[in-house]
Design an enzyme around this catalytic site. Structure first.
Site, PDB file in Angstrom:
ATOM      1  N   ASP A  14       0.822  -1.215   0.000  1.00 30.44           N
ATOM      2  CA  ASP A  14       0.000   0.000   0.000  1.00 30.44           C
ATOM      3  C   ASP A  14       0.858   1.268   0.000  1.00 30.44           C
ATOM      4  O   ASP A  14       1.846   1.361   0.710  1.00 30.44           O
ATOM      5  CB  ASP A  14      -0.892   0.032   1.247  1.00 30.44           C
ATOM      6  CG  ASP A  14      -1.811  -1.182   1.321  1.00 30.44           C
ATOM      7  OD1 ASP A  14      -2.139  -1.747   0.260  1.00 30.44           O
ATOM      8  OD2 ASP A  14      -2.190  -1.564   2.450  1.00 30.44           O
ATOM      9  N   HIS A  67       1.039  -7.904  -0.340  1.00 31.05           N
ATOM     10  CA  HIS A  67      -0.154  -8.710  -0.102  1.00 31.05           C
ATOM     11  C   HIS A  67      -1.025  -8.748  -1.353  1.00 31.05           C
ATOM     12  O   HIS A  67      -0.880  -7.918  -2.256  1.00 31.05           O
ATOM     13  CB  HIS A  67      -0.946  -8.217   1.110  1.00 31.05           C
ATOM     14  CG  HIS A  67      -1.371  -6.775   1.004  1.00 31.05           C
ATOM     15  ND1 HIS A  67      -0.511  -5.722   1.264  1.00 31.05           N
ATOM     16  CD2 HIS A  67      -2.550  -6.215   0.660  1.00 31.05           C
ATOM     17  CE1 HIS A  67      -1.151  -4.573   1.094  1.00 31.05           C
ATOM     18  NE2 HIS A  67      -2.390  -4.850   0.716  1.00 31.05           N
TER      19      HIS A  67
HETATM   20  C1  SIN Z   1      -5.825  -4.395   0.419  1.00 28.34           C
HETATM   21  O1  SIN Z   1      -5.174  -4.626  -0.591  1.00 28.34           O
HETATM   22  O2  SIN Z   1      -5.546  -3.492   1.172  1.00 28.34           O
HETATM   23  C2  SIN Z   1      -6.982  -5.303   0.750  1.00 28.34           C
HETATM   24  C3  SIN Z   1      -6.548  -6.666   1.131  1.00 28.34           C
HETATM   25  C4  SIN Z   1      -7.708  -7.579   1.379  1.00 28.34           C
HETATM   26  O3  SIN Z   1      -8.852  -7.178   1.199  1.00 28.34           O
HETATM   27  O4  SIN Z   1      -7.476  -8.712   1.771  1.00 28.34           O
END
Ligand code: SIN
Length: 280
Positions: free
Chosen positions: A103, A256
């Site tokens: 992010d 992530h």
């Molecule tokens: C995100 O990318 O911040 C969301 C991750 C998720 O919804 O698991």
């Protein structure tokens, strides 16, 4: 662990640990906070189960780690501008965060981390996968480490959140303010983690455009090599959500990806992003 009685259980070899023995709706003691900070630094992403938090308690927990960075593009929870909504409705196909990323790497001072709280989860699916950028870096050859250590990369929000991003129309109610997607930032390809000095790979498929002084075409093969390296299964962990689960990840040392495998069901998460510092 001392008086805090917090237990930290790693869930995979390189990244991720589940923490038990703490109620995050209550103010944390100094010992509890110290143990949580240590686990966060050691494991890159920490998970909590069965938490019942109001929006104010969610904000209070996140503020233990730094000031909140308000996301300019996500719809906010009504009445809570600091809390971004990560929502997918049963009739929607696209999800938020469905590709590997970290992010806010498009910001000059990228976010420290994000605290994602599960409000409503599908019966099955909708897991989140994390990858360790410490492990990805450590496994490179000394020669490549040394070359990458001299390089910087350009990150941007434009192609993801901007007017020309090519997002599906159904995203228009969830991702807002395309005119604010003007951020480009330059960061080292290998950062020293601001808290522990550990080297971590800091490029990501979501927001990195190219290496400084290289064209996109020249950058692509090496970026692709690094991305393949970073997502080796042994550098990842996968979290199965339940309502009331929390994941708190370090945006400097992990990536992530939200797995989009639950069409026809609602998934509703609340995310707070904690602000960070310039990376070196
Ligand atoms: C995100 O990318 O911040 C969301 C991750 C998720 O919804 O698991």
């Amino acid at each position: 662990m001392r008086n805090s009685r917090i237990e930290v259980q790693p869930i995979a070899g390189a990244v991720g640990a589940e923490i038990s023995g703490v109620d995050l709706s209550q103010p944390l003691s100094g010992d509890q906070l110290a143990d949580i900070r240590r686990a966060f630094g050691d494991h890159g992403v920490i998970f909590f189960r069965d938490q019942a938090l109001s929006p104010a308690q969610h904000v209070a927990f996140a503020e233990n780690f730094g000031p909140i960075a308000i996301n300019r593009f996500f719809r906010a929870v009504e009445g809570w501008p600091m809390i971004a909504e990560v929502r997918k409705e049963p009739e929607q196909k696209a999800n938020i965060g469905g590709g590997w990323h970290t992010d806010h790497s498009y910001d000059a001072e990228p976010a420290l981390g994000s605290v994602l709280y599960a409000r409503e989860v599908p019966d099955h699916g909708g897991d989140t996968v994390f990858a360790s950028m410490y492990a990805a870096y450590d496994a490179l050859s000394d020669g490549l480490k040394s070359r990458l250590g001299e390089m910087r990369a350009v990150h941007s929000s434009r192609h993801v959140f901007g007017q020309k991003s090519g997002r599906p129309a159904e995203m228009k109610t969830r991702i807002l303010n395309p005119e604010l997607a003007t951020q480009d930032a330059m960061h080292p390809v290998v950062i020293r983690h601001p808290h522990n000095g550990r080297p971590a790979l800091y490029v990501n498929p979501g927001f990195t455009l190219r290496f400084e002084g290289w064209t996109d075409e020249e950058s692509r093969p090496l970026l692709q090599y690094l991305y393949a390296q970073a997502t080796k299964p042994e550098f990842t962990c996968r979290f199965r959500w339940r309502e009331g689960s929390i994941a708190f990840w370090d945006n400097r040392s992990t990536w992530h990806l939200a797995v989009n495998d639950y069409h026809g069901q609602r998934r509703l998460m609340h995310r707070i992003t904690v602000g960070g510092v310039p990376l070196h």
